[in-house]
Design a protein around this motif. Structure first.
Motif, PDB file in Angstrom:
ATOM      1  N   TYR A   1       0.839  -1.199   0.000  1.00 36.65           N
ATOM      2  CA  TYR A   1       0.000   0.000   0.000  1.00 36.65           C
ATOM      3  C   TYR A   1       0.881   1.259   0.000  1.00 36.65           C
ATOM      4  N   LEU A   2       1.882   1.283   0.878  1.00 38.93           N
ATOM      5  CA  LEU A   2       2.745   2.458   0.970  1.00 38.93           C
ATOM      6  C   LEU A   2       3.542   2.683  -0.311  1.00 38.93           C
ATOM      7  N   ASP A   3       3.854   1.606  -1.027  1.00 40.68           N
ATOM      8  CA  ASP A   3       4.526   1.748  -2.324  1.00 40.68           C
ATOM      9  C   ASP A   3       3.613   2.390  -3.363  1.00 40.68           C
ATOM     10  N   SER A   4       2.301   2.320  -3.130  1.00 40.31           N
ATOM     11  CA  SER A   4       1.347   2.825  -4.115  1.00 40.31           C
ATOM     12  C   SER A   4       0.977   4.298  -3.894  1.00 40.31           C
ATOM     13  N   VAL A   5       1.418   4.891  -2.801  1.00 44.70           N
ATOM     14  CA  VAL A   5       1.064   6.285  -2.518  1.00 44.70           C
ATOM     15  C   VAL A   5       2.264   7.191  -2.810  1.00 44.70           C
ATOM     16  N   SER A   6       2.022   8.486  -2.761  1.00 47.95           N
ATOM     17  CA  SER A   6       3.100   9.436  -3.052  1.00 47.95           C
ATOM     18  C   SER A   6       4.160   9.394  -1.946  1.00 47.95           C
ATOM     19  N   VAL A   7       5.321   9.900  -2.275  1.00 52.52           N
ATOM     20  CA  VAL A   7       6.420   9.947  -1.306  1.00 52.52           C
ATOM     21  C   VAL A   7       5.999  10.784  -0.094  1.00 52.52           C
ATOM     22  N   LYS A   8       5.341  11.903  -0.341  1.00 54.24           N
ATOM     23  CA  LYS A   8       4.892  12.765   0.750  1.00 54.24           C
ATOM     24  C   LYS A   8       3.937  12.013   1.677  1.00 54.24           C
ATOM     25  N   GLN A   9       2.966  11.325   1.107  1.00 56.22           N
ATOM     26  CA  GLN A   9       2.016  10.569   1.920  1.00 56.22           C
ATOM     27  C   GLN A   9       2.727   9.473   2.720  1.00 56.22           C
ATOM     28  N   ARG A  10       3.626   8.783   2.060  1.00 56.75           N
ATOM     29  CA  ARG A  10       4.377   7.709   2.729  1.00 56.75           C
ATOM     30  C   ARG A  10       5.152   8.266   3.910  1.00 56.75           C
ATOM     31  N   ARG A  11       5.793   9.399   3.719  1.00 57.84           N
ATOM     32  CA  ARG A  11       6.578  10.006   4.798  1.00 57.84           C
ATOM     33  C   ARG A  11       5.687  10.407   5.977  1.00 57.84           C
ATOM     34  N   LEU A  12       4.533  11.021   5.678  1.00 57.77           N
ATOM     35  CA  LEU A  12       3.608  11.397   6.749  1.00 57.77           C
ATOM     36  C   LEU A  12       3.160  10.158   7.531  1.00 57.77           C
TER      37      LEU A  12
ATOM     38  N   TYR B   1       3.002   6.760  12.278  1.00 59.46           N
ATOM     39  CA  TYR B   1       2.680   5.423  12.772  1.00 59.46           C
ATOM     40  C   TYR B   1       3.877   4.522  13.015  1.00 59.46           C
ATOM     41  N   PHE B   2       5.052   4.902  12.575  1.00 64.92           N
ATOM     42  CA  PHE B   2       6.246   4.140  12.944  1.00 64.92           C
ATOM     43  C   PHE B   2       7.033   4.898  14.000  1.00 64.92           C
ATOM     44  N   TYR B   3       7.317   6.169  13.716  1.00 64.33           N
ATOM     45  CA  TYR B   3       8.096   6.962  14.658  1.00 64.33           C
ATOM     46  C   TYR B   3       7.232   7.581  15.755  1.00 64.33           C
ATOM     47  N   MET B   4       5.915   7.528  15.606  1.00 57.99           N
ATOM     48  CA  MET B   4       4.962   8.042  16.590  1.00 57.99           C
ATOM     49  C   MET B   4       5.116   9.543  16.830  1.00 57.99           C
ATOM     50  N   ASP B   5       5.480  10.275  15.785  1.00 60.17           N
ATOM     51  CA  ASP B   5       5.559  11.728  15.898  1.00 60.17           C
ATOM     52  C   ASP B   5       4.153  12.297  16.043  1.00 60.17           C
ATOM     53  N   SER B   6       4.037  13.405  16.743  1.00 59.15           N
ATOM     54  CA  SER B   6       2.736  14.059  16.896  1.00 59.15           C
ATOM     55  C   SER B   6       2.349  14.725  15.577  1.00 59.15           C
ATOM     56  N   VAL B   7       1.059  14.982  15.418  1.00 60.79           N
ATOM     57  CA  VAL B   7       0.573  15.678  14.226  1.00 60.79           C
ATOM     58  C   VAL B   7       1.226  17.055  14.137  1.00 60.79           C
ATOM     59  N   ALA B   8       1.353  17.732  15.279  1.00 61.39           N
ATOM     60  CA  ALA B   8       1.979  19.061  15.284  1.00 61.39           C
ATOM     61  C   ALA B   8       3.435  18.990  14.818  1.00 61.39           C
ATOM     62  N   ASP B   9       4.174  17.996  15.288  1.00 59.93           N
ATOM     63  CA  ASP B   9       5.571  17.851  14.872  1.00 59.93           C
ATOM     64  C   ASP B   9       5.678  17.556  13.373  1.00 59.93           C
ATOM     65  N   ILE B  10       4.804  16.705  12.874  1.00 61.90           N
ATOM     66  CA  ILE B  10       4.813  16.366  11.445  1.00 61.90           C
ATOM     67  C   ILE B  10       4.477  17.591  10.606  1.00 61.90           C
ATOM     68  N   ALA B  11       3.475  18.340  11.035  1.00 65.76           N
ATOM     69  CA  ALA B  11       3.077  19.548  10.301  1.00 65.76           C
ATOM     70  C   ALA B  11       4.244  20.529  10.224  1.00 65.76           C
ATOM     71  N   GLU B  12       4.928  20.702  11.339  1.00 61.65           N
ATOM     72  CA  GLU B  12       6.082  21.612  11.354  1.00 61.65           C
ATOM     73  C   GLU B  12       7.213  21.090  10.479  1.00 61.65           C
ATOM     74  N   MET B  13       7.448  19.779  10.555  1.00 65.64           N
ATOM     75  CA  MET B  13       8.531  19.157   9.802  1.00 65.64           C
ATOM     76  C   MET B  13       8.373  19.365   8.295  1.00 65.64           C
ATOM     77  N   TYR B  14       7.129  19.279   7.818  1.00 66.25           N
ATOM     78  CA  TYR B  14       6.876  19.343   6.378  1.00 66.25           C
ATOM     79  C   TYR B  14       6.242  20.655   5.928  1.00 66.25           C
TER      80      TYR B  14
END
Length: 186
Positions: free
Chosen positions: A129-140, A145-158
């Motif tokens: 499934y992850l191979d079928s989505v965009s790189v941006k989506q895969r990274r989010l 869900y692997f690194y357990m980053d918060s939504v706020a941290d992810i938003a800031e990161m990207y």
């Protein structure tokens, strides 16, 4: 020291393998454990268990990507430690939120062999499934869900809004669920 040499040290049962692994990947594994556990004492124990887990797994395993191998050991140990410490209470922490969003199928639940085989099948389907989505989506998805980053941290990161991250992850979870249903895994 490069990964191949570290793996050779494990195969030779040379204790320097642990030292080199901790030196090369301690910070990376600490970040994973800290995102899940949040308590420094638990993080330290998890790291020690990670090095022991690597020692006990190599050999027979010969990982292609040592960082991913160690990250997975750390993540699984941290989730198990978290569950053991929070079995009777639910808190509004990062791991609870993340697992509630994705569902328990993404985290290890036991050492049962059949469940391990089922998890392997499920992991392969999630990877497809992850191979079928965009790189941006895969990274989010991986950050949440692997690194357990918060939504706020992810938003800031990207450089995204939190609502954009939430909506993207919601759509991905729905899409993933459909993909798993189509494969007969849900």
């Amino acid at each position: 020291m490069d990964d191949n040499r570290i793996i050779e040290l494990f195969w030779e049962r040379d204790e320097r393998a642990i030292e080199q692994t901790a030196a090369s990947y301690g910070r990376y594994c600490r970040m994973i454990a800290h995102n899940i556990l949040g308590v420094e004492e638990d993080v330290e124990e998890c790291l020690n268990d990670t090095w022991l887990g690597a020692w006990n797994s190599i050999p027979p395993a010969r990982p292609d990507c040592l960082s991913a191998f160690l990250g997975r050991i750390t993540r699984n140990l941290a989730i198990s430690r978290y569950r053991a410490g929070h079995a009777l209470k639910r808190t509004g922490d990062r791991l609870s939120e993340s697992l509630d969003e994705l569902g328990d199928f993404a985290a290890p639940s036991s050492d049962n062999v059949q469940e391990a085989v089922d998890r392997g099948t499920l992991e392969a389907a999630i990877n497809r499934y992850l191979d079928s989505v965009s790189v941006k989506q895969r990274r989010l998805f991986v950050r949440r869900y692997f690194y357990m980053d918060s939504v706020a941290d992810i938003a800031e990161m990207y450089g995204l809004g939190q609502s954009d991250v939430k909506v993207t992850l919601l759509r991905m979870r729905r899409s993933l669920k459909k993909a798993l249903e189509n494969e007969g895994l849900m």
